[in-house]
Design a protein around this motif. Structure first.
Motif, PDB file in Angstrom:
ATOM      1  N   SER A  26      -4.888   5.272   8.485  1.00  0.00           N
ATOM      2  CA  SER A  26      -4.037   3.876   7.739  1.00  0.00           C
ATOM      3  C   SER A  26      -4.000   2.913   8.157  1.00  0.00           C
ATOM      4  N   ASP A  89      -1.847  13.275   2.344  1.00  0.00           N
ATOM      5  CA  ASP A  89      -1.759  11.950   3.035  1.00  0.00           C
ATOM      6  C   ASP A  89      -4.036  11.203   2.515  1.00  0.00           C
ATOM      7  N   GLN A  93      -4.960   8.224   0.822  1.00  0.00           N
ATOM      8  CA  GLN A  93      -6.333   8.229   0.894  1.00  0.00           C
ATOM      9  C   GLN A  93      -7.049   7.924  -0.435  1.00  0.00           C
TER      10      GLN A  93
END
Length: 140
Positions: A26, A89, A93
């Motif tokens: 991130s 997440d 991504q």
């Protein structure tokens, strides 16, 4: 087609690898997304699609294995919540990684038999990691 500079393949693969790692953490990518897309395009045009694909798969496998391994070592009561957060997440991504490697998906993957899209490959990586880490017993 103009020949590539001497270290272009190595340098471009390193930039793309670094971008995947930054996205997974991130963090902002060291290069702009357009520059990374052009690196992918340039490598694909010079028939290095399989090298890009293998590198991307290795990075996704390493990340998923490491993260799911960490989650698997947590107390059983927290595994489901942590896995749910990992999944949210990871798919976000993967969507960004897919954008960087869009040219790869539209050329190398479409022209190669038995090669899954980056999205499908990324999902398969997680599925295999869940089996390899024996987390299905904690999740089911």
């Amino acid at each position: 087609m103009t020949p590539l500079p001497a270290n272009y393949k190595t340098d471009a693969l390193a930039r793309l690898k670094s971008a995947i790692q930054a996205i997974q953490q991130s963090q902002p990518t060291p290069q702009g997304l357009e520059e990374l897309y052009r690196d992918c395009e340039g490598l694909c045009l010079h028939k290095f699609g399989s090298d890009i694909y293998a590198m991307a798969k290795a990075e996704l496998e390493a990340y998923a294995s490491q993260r799911l391994g960490e989650i698997g070592r947590q107390p059983d009561a927290s595994v489901l919540g942590l896995t749910t957060q990992f999944w949210a997440d990871y798919t976000q991504q993967l969507d960004m990684i897919k954008c960087v490697f869009l040219y790869l998906d539209r050329t190398y993957v479409l022209q190669s038999a038995n090669v899954a899209s980056l999205w499908s490959m990324g999902l398969s990586v997680v599925r295999q990691c869940l089996v390899d880490t024996d987390m299905k017993s904690k999740l089911v």
